[in-house]
Design a protein around this motif. Sequence first.
Motif, short mmCIF file in Angstrom:
data_model
loop_
_atom_site.label_atom_id
_atom_site.label_comp_id
_atom_site.label_asym_id
_atom_site.label_seq_id
_atom_site.Cartn_x
_atom_site.Cartn_y
_atom_site.Cartn_z
N ALA A 263 2.33 -8.94 9.22
CA ALA A 263 1.30 -7.76 8.71
C ALA A 263 0.26 -8.44 7.78
CB ALA A 263 1.88 -6.58 8.26
N ARG A 264 0.57 -9.48 7.07
CA ARG A 264 -0.24 -10.26 5.90
C ARG A 264 -0.36 -9.30 4.90
NH1 ARG A 264 -2.97 -14.92 7.18
NH2 ARG A 264 -4.43 -14.18 5.72
N THR A 265 0.73 -8.64 4.57
CA THR A 265 0.41 -7.71 3.11
C THR A 265 1.55 -8.13 2.37
OG1 THR A 265 2.14 -6.38 4.37
CG2 THR A 265 -0.05 -5.75 4.67
N LEU A 266 1.24 -7.76 0.86
CA LEU A 266 2.11 -7.78 -0.10
C LEU A 266 2.31 -6.52 -0.82
CD1 LEU A 266 0.33 -10.95 -1.72
CD2 LEU A 266 2.76 -10.95 -0.51
N THR A 267 3.35 -5.78 -0.73
CA THR A 267 3.58 -4.34 -1.29
C THR A 267 4.37 -4.61 -2.53
OG1 THR A 267 3.61 -3.63 0.76
CG2 THR A 267 4.44 -2.21 -0.92
N THR A 268 3.79 -3.88 -3.80
CA THR A 268 4.72 -4.07 -4.91
C THR A 268 5.96 -3.27 -5.06
OG1 THR A 268 3.26 -1.89 -5.92
CG2 THR A 268 2.55 -4.53 -6.53
N VAL A 269 6.89 -3.80 -5.81
CA VAL A 269 8.19 -2.96 -5.49
C VAL A 269 8.97 -2.73 -7.07
CG1 VAL A 269 10.74 -3.50 -5.06
CG2 VAL A 269 9.02 -4.21 -3.45
N HIS A 270 8.38 -3.76 -7.95
CA HIS A 270 9.21 -3.73 -9.30
C HIS A 270 8.23 -4.27 -10.35
CE1 HIS A 270 12.44 -2.02 -11.89
NE2 HIS A 270 12.24 -3.17 -12.39
N GLU A 271 8.18 -3.90 -11.44
CA GLU A 271 7.25 -4.59 -12.53
C GLU A 271 8.20 -5.43 -13.20
OE1 GLU A 271 4.76 -2.71 -16.13
OE2 GLU A 271 3.92 -2.22 -14.01
N ILE B 160 2.66 -20.75 2.74
CA ILE B 160 3.92 -20.83 3.77
C ILE B 160 3.41 -21.30 5.12
CG2 ILE B 160 5.34 -19.05 4.97
CD1 ILE B 160 5.11 -17.03 2.71
N VAL B 161 4.14 -22.28 5.50
CA VAL B 161 4.14 -23.01 6.66
C VAL B 161 5.31 -22.89 7.69
CG1 VAL B 161 4.88 -25.14 6.16
CG2 VAL B 161 3.24 -24.88 7.84
N ASP B 162 4.82 -22.38 9.08
CA ASP B 162 5.90 -22.41 9.89
C ASP B 162 6.06 -23.94 10.27
OD1 ASP B 162 7.29 -22.40 12.41
OD2 ASP B 162 6.58 -20.33 12.80
N VAL B 163 7.26 -24.59 10.01
CA VAL B 163 7.48 -25.91 10.36
C VAL B 163 7.46 -26.21 11.49
CG1 VAL B 163 8.62 -25.96 8.05
CG2 VAL B 163 9.99 -25.69 10.10
N ARG B 164 7.68 -25.31 12.70
CA ARG B 164 7.78 -25.41 13.99
C ARG B 164 6.50 -26.06 14.62
NH1 ARG B 164 11.01 -20.07 15.16
NH2 ARG B 164 9.20 -19.42 13.77
N ASP B 165 5.52 -25.28 14.30
CA ASP B 165 4.40 -25.33 14.89
C ASP B 165 2.98 -25.68 13.81
OD1 ASP B 165 3.62 -23.22 13.46
OD2 ASP B 165 3.52 -21.89 15.33
N GLY B 166 3.56 -25.76 12.59
CA GLY B 166 2.40 -26.31 11.55
C GLY B 166 1.40 -24.99 11.24
N ASN B 167 1.68 -23.90 11.67
CA ASN B 167 0.62 -22.74 11.23
C ASN B 167 0.85 -22.41 9.65
OD1 ASN B 167 -0.89 -20.58 11.14
ND2 ASN B 167 0.75 -19.08 12.36
N LEU B 168 -0.25 -22.80 9.15
CA LEU B 168 -0.23 -22.81 7.70
C LEU B 168 -0.99 -21.45 7.10
CD1 LEU B 168 0.40 -24.12 5.05
CD2 LEU B 168 -1.90 -25.35 5.25
N ARG B 169 -0.17 -20.76 6.43
CA ARG B 169 -0.92 -19.53 5.55
C ARG B 169 -1.15 -20.39 4.11
NH1 ARG B 169 2.61 -18.41 9.48
NH2 ARG B 169 2.50 -16.45 10.50
N ASP B 170 -2.56 -20.84 4.03
CA ASP B 170 -2.60 -21.84 2.72
C ASP B 170 -2.82 -20.98 1.43
OD1 ASP B 170 -3.39 -24.29 1.67
OD2 ASP B 170 -5.64 -23.21 1.39
N PHE C 148 -3.58 -12.44 1.20
CA PHE C 148 -2.76 -11.15 1.85
C PHE C 148 -3.57 -9.78 1.41
CE2 PHE C 148 1.11 -13.13 4.07
CZ PHE C 148 0.29 -14.01 4.47
N ASP C 149 -3.47 -8.84 2.20
CA ASP C 149 -3.55 -7.45 1.52
C ASP C 149 -2.73 -7.27 0.52
OD1 ASP C 149 -5.93 -7.26 3.18
OD2 ASP C 149 -5.03 -6.13 4.81
N LEU C 150 -2.91 -6.58 -0.74
CA LEU C 150 -2.18 -6.36 -1.64
C LEU C 150 -2.11 -4.63 -1.77
CD1 LEU C 150 -0.03 -6.73 -4.15
CD2 LEU C 150 -2.21 -7.01 -5.84
N ILE C 151 -1.13 -3.99 -1.71
CA ILE C 151 -0.65 -2.86 -1.74
C ILE C 151 -0.05 -2.45 -3.01
CG2 ILE C 151 0.30 -0.43 -0.60
CD1 ILE C 151 0.23 -2.18 2.06
N LYS C 152 -0.66 -1.80 -3.94
CA LYS C 152 0.03 -1.81 -5.39
C LYS C 152 0.12 -0.19 -5.75
CE LYS C 152 -1.01 -2.86 -10.13
NZ LYS C 152 -1.15 -1.37 -10.55
N ASP C 153 1.46 0.35 -5.87
CA ASP C 153 1.67 1.56 -6.13
C ASP C 153 1.14 2.58 -5.08
OD1 ASP C 153 2.62 0.79 -8.74
OD2 ASP C 153 0.58 0.93 -9.54
#
Length: 344
Positions: free
Chosen positions: A237-245, A176-186, A191-196
Motif C-alpha cells: 500500500a506504500r503507507t506508514l502509520t504511526t503507532v507510538h511516540e 527496501i529492495v526485493d532481492v529476488r527481482d531487484g525491485n527497489l523502493r529507494d 510513502f504516504d504517512l498517516i499520523k494520528d
Amino acid sequence: MTTSLRNRTRVLILLLAVLLLGSVGTGAVLYAADRSAERDRAQPGGPVVTRGTVSLKPGQAGTLVFRNMAWGPHRDELATVAADHPDGPRTASGVQCLRFFTAGGTGICLQAERGALQDSYRAVVLDDRLHELRSFPAAGIPTRSRVSPSGHLAAWTVFVSGDSYAGTDFSTRTSIVDVRDGNLRDNLEDFDLIKDGKPYRAPDVNVWGVTFADDNTFYATVATGGRTHLVRGDLAARTLTTVHENVECPSLSPDGTRIAYKKRVADASPDAPWRLYVLDLATMTETATAEQRNIDDQAVWSDGSTLLYALPGDFGADLWTVPADGGGAAVRLLEAAVAPAFPG
C-alpha cells in the motif's frame, strides 16, 4: 689513471651504491612489517582471528555473524564465532562491511568504496556463501540494515547529511529492495504517512531503522516536528502509520509481539539521550531494560528473551546482552565486534 682503471672504479662505486640502496630498502620493509605487527599487537589479549569459510545458511544454531573490529588483517571483515563460546577463535570471511544483517540465507552488506577525493558507498546483497547477488548505490554513510525473515527483502538506512541521531541537524535515506527481482523502493519518505489517523505531509519527515514482520509489513522510525514515532509500514500500500511516540531504531521480537528500541529519556545529556526499552505492541506498555548506559544502536533479539547491542569498546565496539523483561543485568558477550546477526 688509465681509462680501464677509471671504468673499474666506476663499476665498483655503482655496485656499492646498489648494495647500499638494497640494504636500506630491505630495512625499511622489515621496519614497516615490525611496525605493522606492533600495531596488531597494540591491544594485548585480543581475539584470535583466522581466515576461513563463513556461511549465512539458515539453521546454524548457536552461530553469531558480525563485523570483526579486532586490529589486524581481518578488521572490518564479516566473521563468525560460536555464540556459547564468544571468547573462542573467530573465522573471518574476507568480505568487509560497515553495517550488516542476515536472515533467511540472505545478507545485506553496506560497504565503503574508497576514492582519491571522496568515499562512496553501496548496499550489496549476498547469498548464503557471501557471493554478491546485486548491489545498489547508497546515498550516504551507512548506519542501519535489516533483512526480512524469509530473506526476500533487505533494507538499509544511510545518513545523507549529518552523522548522528542525537541532534536535529541530520537527514537519512531508507531503502527496501526485493532481492529476488531487484525491485527497489529507494526512499521510504515517498510513502504516504498517516499520523494520528490522518494523512500527514511535512518537509522535515525522516525515516530510518526498518525491522521486518514479514514480506509486506515492517516497522520503522519516522521523525517530524521535533518528535519521533514508531510507524507500521505496508509495502504494497506504500503507507506508514504511526503507532507510538518516542521510538527510535525498532527491532521486532521473533514472535512479533514486542519492539525493542532506544528511547530518549528526560534529563539525559543531549549527546547521550537514549536508553534501551521494550514495547508490548498489544498493550503499548513500555519496559525499561536493566541497561542504564546510552544506547545508539538497533538492538538484535538473540532469542525471545534477550537483546544484543553494541557499546563503545577498546577496539571500537563490543557486544552486550541484557534481558528484555527489565530484570537481570547487562553482560558483555563479545569484544571487538559490531553489527551482529544470527543466521536463520
